[in-house]
Design a protein around this motif. Structure first.
Motif, PDB file in Angstrom:
ATOM      1  N   TYR A   6       0.858  -1.185   0.000  1.00  0.00           N
ATOM      2  CA  TYR A   6       0.000   0.000   0.000  1.00  0.00           C
ATOM      3  C   TYR A   6       0.889   1.228   0.000  1.00  0.00           C
ATOM      4  O   TYR A   6       1.747   1.383   0.872  1.00  0.00           O
ATOM      5  CB  TYR A   6      -0.944   0.040   1.206  1.00  0.00           C
ATOM      6  CG  TYR A   6      -1.804   1.273   1.162  1.00  0.00           C
ATOM      7  CD1 TYR A   6      -2.805   1.397   0.202  1.00  0.00           C
ATOM      8  CD2 TYR A   6      -1.578   2.345   2.016  1.00  0.00           C
ATOM      9  CE1 TYR A   6      -3.571   2.551   0.100  1.00  0.00           C
ATOM     10  CE2 TYR A   6      -2.337   3.503   1.925  1.00  0.00           C
ATOM     11  CZ  TYR A   6      -3.324   3.592   0.967  1.00  0.00           C
ATOM     12  OH  TYR A   6      -4.072   4.744   0.869  1.00  0.00           O
ATOM     13  N   LYS A  18      -6.014   1.641   5.911  1.00  0.00           N
ATOM     14  CA  LYS A  18      -6.245   0.836   4.707  1.00  0.00           C
ATOM     15  C   LYS A  18      -5.335  -0.396   4.689  1.00  0.00           C
ATOM     16  O   LYS A  18      -5.706  -1.447   4.175  1.00  0.00           O
ATOM     17  CB  LYS A  18      -6.042   1.687   3.456  1.00  0.00           C
ATOM     18  CG  LYS A  18      -7.127   2.752   3.308  1.00  0.00           C
ATOM     19  CD  LYS A  18      -6.883   3.654   2.120  1.00  0.00           C
ATOM     20  CE  LYS A  18      -8.084   4.543   1.914  1.00  0.00           C
ATOM     21  NZ  LYS A  18      -7.841   5.948   2.033  1.00  0.00           N
ATOM     22  N   THR A  67      -3.102   5.252  -3.222  1.00  0.00           N
ATOM     23  CA  THR A  67      -4.153   6.262  -3.174  1.00  0.00           C
ATOM     24  C   THR A  67      -3.544   7.644  -3.395  1.00  0.00           C
ATOM     25  O   THR A  67      -2.538   7.982  -2.779  1.00  0.00           O
ATOM     26  CB  THR A  67      -4.869   6.230  -1.805  1.00  0.00           C
ATOM     27  OG1 THR A  67      -5.390   4.919  -1.598  1.00  0.00           O
ATOM     28  CG2 THR A  67      -6.014   7.224  -1.761  1.00  0.00           C
ATOM     29  N   SER A  68      -4.170   8.414  -4.285  1.00  0.00           N
ATOM     30  CA  SER A  68      -3.780   9.789  -4.572  1.00  0.00           C
ATOM     31  C   SER A  68      -2.329   9.858  -5.056  1.00  0.00           C
ATOM     32  O   SER A  68      -1.994   9.315  -6.103  1.00  0.00           O
ATOM     33  CB  SER A  68      -4.033  10.685  -3.360  1.00  0.00           C
ATOM     34  OG  SER A  68      -3.827  12.034  -3.694  1.00  0.00           O
ATOM     35  N   GLY A  71      -1.093   6.661  -5.804  1.00  0.00           N
ATOM     36  CA  GLY A  71      -1.533   6.189  -7.119  1.00  0.00           C
ATOM     37  C   GLY A  71      -0.580   6.626  -8.223  1.00  0.00           C
ATOM     38  O   GLY A  71      -0.335   5.897  -9.182  1.00  0.00           O
ATOM     39  N   ILE A  88      -5.939   4.410  -6.919  1.00  0.00           N
ATOM     40  CA  ILE A  88      -7.190   4.923  -6.364  1.00  0.00           C
ATOM     41  C   ILE A  88      -7.109   6.447  -6.312  1.00  0.00           C
ATOM     42  O   ILE A  88      -6.210   6.998  -5.677  1.00  0.00           O
ATOM     43  CB  ILE A  88      -7.447   4.332  -4.966  1.00  0.00           C
ATOM     44  CG1 ILE A  88      -7.476   2.805  -5.046  1.00  0.00           C
ATOM     45  CG2 ILE A  88      -8.732   4.890  -4.377  1.00  0.00           C
ATOM     46  CD1 ILE A  88      -7.482   2.112  -3.703  1.00  0.00           C
ATOM     47  N   ASN A  89      -8.022   7.103  -7.015  1.00  0.00           N
ATOM     48  CA  ASN A  89      -8.008   8.571  -7.111  1.00  0.00           C
ATOM     49  C   ASN A  89      -6.582   9.083  -7.346  1.00  0.00           C
ATOM     50  O   ASN A  89      -6.064   9.905  -6.580  1.00  0.00           O
ATOM     51  CB  ASN A  89      -8.605   9.218  -5.852  1.00  0.00           C
ATOM     52  CG  ASN A  89     -10.082   8.978  -5.707  1.00  0.00           C
ATOM     53  OD1 ASN A  89     -10.780   8.768  -6.682  1.00  0.00           O
ATOM     54  ND2 ASN A  89     -10.570   9.011  -4.484  1.00  0.00           N
ATOM     55  N   ASP A 144     -14.758  13.139  -5.797  1.00  0.00           N
ATOM     56  CA  ASP A 144     -13.455  13.562  -5.251  1.00  0.00           C
ATOM     57  C   ASP A 144     -13.418  15.085  -5.180  1.00  0.00           C
ATOM     58  O   ASP A 144     -13.587  15.769  -6.191  1.00  0.00           O
ATOM     59  CB  ASP A 144     -12.338  13.035  -6.168  1.00  0.00           C
ATOM     60  CG  ASP A 144     -10.945  13.254  -5.620  1.00  0.00           C
ATOM     61  OD1 ASP A 144     -10.721  14.250  -4.906  1.00  0.00           O
ATOM     62  OD2 ASP A 144     -10.069  12.432  -5.929  1.00  0.00           O
ATOM     63  N   ARG A 171     -10.352  10.643  -0.147  1.00  0.00           N
ATOM     64  CA  ARG A 171      -9.703   9.631   0.694  1.00  0.00           C
ATOM     65  C   ARG A 171     -10.262   8.227   0.470  1.00  0.00           C
ATOM     66  O   ARG A 171      -9.783   7.267   1.050  1.00  0.00           O
ATOM     67  CB  ARG A 171      -9.793  10.046   2.153  1.00  0.00           C
ATOM     68  CG  ARG A 171      -9.020  11.361   2.342  1.00  0.00           C
ATOM     69  CD  ARG A 171      -8.765  11.704   3.718  1.00  0.00           C
ATOM     70  NE  ARG A 171      -7.830  10.749   4.318  1.00  0.00           N
ATOM     71  CZ  ARG A 171      -7.196  10.977   5.434  1.00  0.00           C
ATOM     72  NH1 ARG A 171      -7.383  12.102   6.073  1.00  0.00           N
ATOM     73  NH2 ARG A 171      -6.388  10.078   5.932  1.00  0.00           N
ATOM     74  N   PHE A 172     -11.248   8.102  -0.364  1.00  0.00           N
ATOM     75  CA  PHE A 172     -11.926   6.862  -0.730  1.00  0.00           C
ATOM     76  C   PHE A 172     -12.422   6.091   0.499  1.00  0.00           C
ATOM     77  O   PHE A 172     -11.840   5.091   0.924  1.00  0.00           O
ATOM     78  CB  PHE A 172     -11.081   5.951  -1.627  1.00  0.00           C
ATOM     79  CG  PHE A 172     -11.947   5.062  -2.459  1.00  0.00           C
ATOM     80  CD1 PHE A 172     -12.490   5.536  -3.628  1.00  0.00           C
ATOM     81  CD2 PHE A 172     -12.288   3.796  -2.042  1.00  0.00           C
ATOM     82  CE1 PHE A 172     -13.350   4.744  -4.380  1.00  0.00           C
ATOM     83  CE2 PHE A 172     -13.152   2.996  -2.782  1.00  0.00           C
ATOM     84  CZ  PHE A 172     -13.680   3.479  -3.959  1.00  0.00           C
ATOM     85  N   PHE A 175     -13.430   1.770   1.885  1.00  0.00           N
ATOM     86  CA  PHE A 175     -12.307   1.215   1.129  1.00  0.00           C
ATOM     87  C   PHE A 175     -12.541  -0.234   0.705  1.00  0.00           C
ATOM     88  O   PHE A 175     -12.048  -0.663  -0.339  1.00  0.00           O
ATOM     89  CB  PHE A 175     -11.038   1.323   1.985  1.00  0.00           C
ATOM     90  CG  PHE A 175      -9.785   0.883   1.311  1.00  0.00           C
ATOM     91  CD1 PHE A 175      -9.273   1.570   0.216  1.00  0.00           C
ATOM     92  CD2 PHE A 175      -9.084  -0.229   1.772  1.00  0.00           C
ATOM     93  CE1 PHE A 175      -8.103   1.161  -0.408  1.00  0.00           C
ATOM     94  CE2 PHE A 175      -7.920  -0.635   1.154  1.00  0.00           C
ATOM     95  CZ  PHE A 175      -7.427   0.062   0.065  1.00  0.00           C
TER      96      PHE A 175
END
Length: 189
Positions: A6, A18, A67-68, A71, A88-89, A144, A171-172, A175
């Protein structure tokens, strides 16, 4: 064994909830949050490549979930290495969306992040301009509030499979909705 990394986003950390959620959802996989500096490209590259080299020679697979800003790095790794990634985003243009200055890490008291003009400039060396080397997919929360999901769709459509969720914010939240996508990636060896 399947490894799942992650990669946290800006102002987050490898201790993200997460990571724990994925460890519980995928107990037969080696799930770990990677400690790196996503806002400092040269340092981030060095840390991520060193972590990957620890896996070389093992008969293991790797899925990188980011994420962000994580990602952004998941996409870059999948363009460089034979891995799978789930963005993710994703922050596709941190050189434009990040600001310079000092920022505190979410939930981490006394930890500060410093973003310089050089950091923002250095992101240009890591932007992906080719088809992914590994298998990559994108998850977007269409609500978003930080990044424009519709621009992301426009930029990545036809390159990667895109999974759109109406809600989730940047922040999704919820999850666990990405777990079926990760499960499919695990099973598509």
């Amino acid at each position: 064994m399947m490894n799942i990394w992650y990669l946290h986003g800006f102002r987050s950390s490898a201790k993200s909830p997460k990571v724990n959620a994925m460890q519980q959802a995928f107990p037969s996989c080696n799930v770990q949050g990677i400690s790196y500096t996503p806002h400092s490209p040269v340092v981030a590259e060095e840390i991520l490549i060193n972590e990957y080299e620890k896996l070389i020679g093992k008969d293991d697979d790797l899925i990188v979930v980011g994420t962000s800003l994580g990602g952004f790095w998941a996409r870059w790794l999948a363009s460089e290495l034979p891995i799978k990634s789930l963005m993710i985003n994703p922050s596709l243009h941190p050189d434009n969306t990040l600001e310079t200055g000092e920022f505190s890490v979410y939930g981490e008291f006394n930890e500060m992040i410093r973003v310089t003009d050089k950091d923002l400039h250095d992101f240009n060396h890591y932007k992906v301009n080719q088809e992914p080397y590994g298998q990559s997919e994108v998850v977007l929360a269409m609500d978003d509030e930080v990044l424009d999901s519709y621009k992301t769709v426009k930029e990545l459509e036809g390159i990667y499979p895109i999974h759109k969720f109406e809600t989730g914010t940047h922040r999704f939240t919820e999850f666990e909705r990405v777990f079926p996508i990760i499960e499919k990636m695990i099973n598509s060896r």
